[in-house]
Design a protein around this motif. Structure first.
Motif, short mmCIF file in Angstrom:
data_model
loop_
_atom_site.label_atom_id
_atom_site.label_comp_id
_atom_site.label_asym_id
_atom_site.label_seq_id
_atom_site.Cartn_x
_atom_site.Cartn_y
_atom_site.Cartn_z
N GLN A 117 0.83 -1.21 0.00
CA GLN A 117 0.00 0.00 0.00
C GLN A 117 0.86 1.26 0.00
OE1 GLN A 117 -3.81 -0.31 0.10
NE2 GLN A 117 -2.86 -2.14 -0.75
N LYS A 118 1.98 1.23 0.72
CA LYS A 118 2.89 2.38 0.70
C LYS A 118 3.44 2.61 -0.70
CE LYS A 118 4.36 2.59 5.50
NZ LYS A 118 5.49 2.51 6.46
N ARG A 119 3.82 1.52 -1.37
CA ARG A 119 4.33 1.64 -2.75
C ARG A 119 3.25 2.23 -3.66
NH1 ARG A 119 3.18 -1.50 -6.48
NH2 ARG A 119 2.76 -3.31 -5.18
N GLU A 120 2.03 1.75 -3.53
CA GLU A 120 0.95 2.25 -4.38
C GLU A 120 0.59 3.70 -4.06
OE1 GLU A 120 -2.24 -0.62 -4.25
OE2 GLU A 120 -0.98 -2.19 -5.10
N ILE A 121 0.66 4.08 -2.78
CA ILE A 121 0.45 5.49 -2.43
C ILE A 121 1.51 6.35 -3.11
CG2 ILE A 121 0.65 7.18 -0.54
CD1 ILE A 121 -0.82 5.13 1.25
N ASP A 122 2.75 5.90 -3.08
CA ASP A 122 3.83 6.64 -3.75
C ASP A 122 3.56 6.78 -5.24
OD1 ASP A 122 5.17 6.93 -1.33
OD2 ASP A 122 6.60 5.30 -1.74
N GLU A 123 3.09 5.69 -5.88
CA GLU A 123 2.79 5.73 -7.32
C GLU A 123 1.66 6.74 -7.61
OE1 GLU A 123 1.92 1.78 -8.73
OE2 GLU A 123 3.82 0.99 -7.99
#
Length: 161
Positions: free
Chosen positions: A145-151
């Motif tokens: 989820q952190k990676r997707e928030i960054d994206e």
């Protein structure tokens, strides 16, 4: 779906009514990107101008679909209170994010808050949960989820206006 909405709204209202002061402190650690601000959404109408019942005036309890008389905040476990405190921060932000006229921006903004809610729930699981399978899943959720928030934040920086 209506039952889920009633449950979520009831849970949210219970947490708000019980005066969970910690949620105000938690608000400092989560903010939507600038591209999600109310001034860019619905011609200036932010989430504070809309009720949880779907718009207009009044509160979610005005809809006549919720009865919180049977709920006892004192009976909540620490884990339940932790989830409620965190949800009090991300649910309004998710609603605010989805109020953008542009469906792409609304999606990204709403999903950022939604993903933060998933991270928050996973952190509560790591703090209070005991099942190793679910604790492993919580760790994976946090990472993904952190990676997707960054994206999505990067997409908003490049495409949001």
């Amino acid at each position: 779906m209506k039952t889920l909405n009633v449950v979520l709204c009831s849970t949210f209202m219970l947490a708000a009514a019980s005066g969970l002061a910690h949620a105000q402190n938690a608000a400092a650690h989560f903010e939507l990107p600038n591209e999600c601000r109310p001034e860019t959404a619905m011609h200036g109408e932010g989430h504070s101008d809309m009720s949880a019942s779907g718009g207009g005036s009044g509160s979610a309890t005005d809809s006549g679909t919720m009865n919180m008389d049977d709920m006892d905040p004192d009976a909540m476990t620490e884990a339940m209170r932790a989830n409620m405190e965190k949800m009090m921060v991300t649910m309004p932000a998710m609603h605010e994010g989805m109020m953008n006229d542009n469906p792409d921006i609304a999606f990204a903004c709403g999903m950022i808050a939604h993903h933060q809610g998933a991270i928050d729930m996973a952190e509560v699981q790591l703090e209070y949960g005991e099942d190793e399978t679910l604790r492993d899943l919580a760790r994976t959720i946090i990472e993904d989820q952190k990676r997707e928030i960054d994206e999505m934040t990067q997409w908003l920086a490049e495409n949001g206006s």
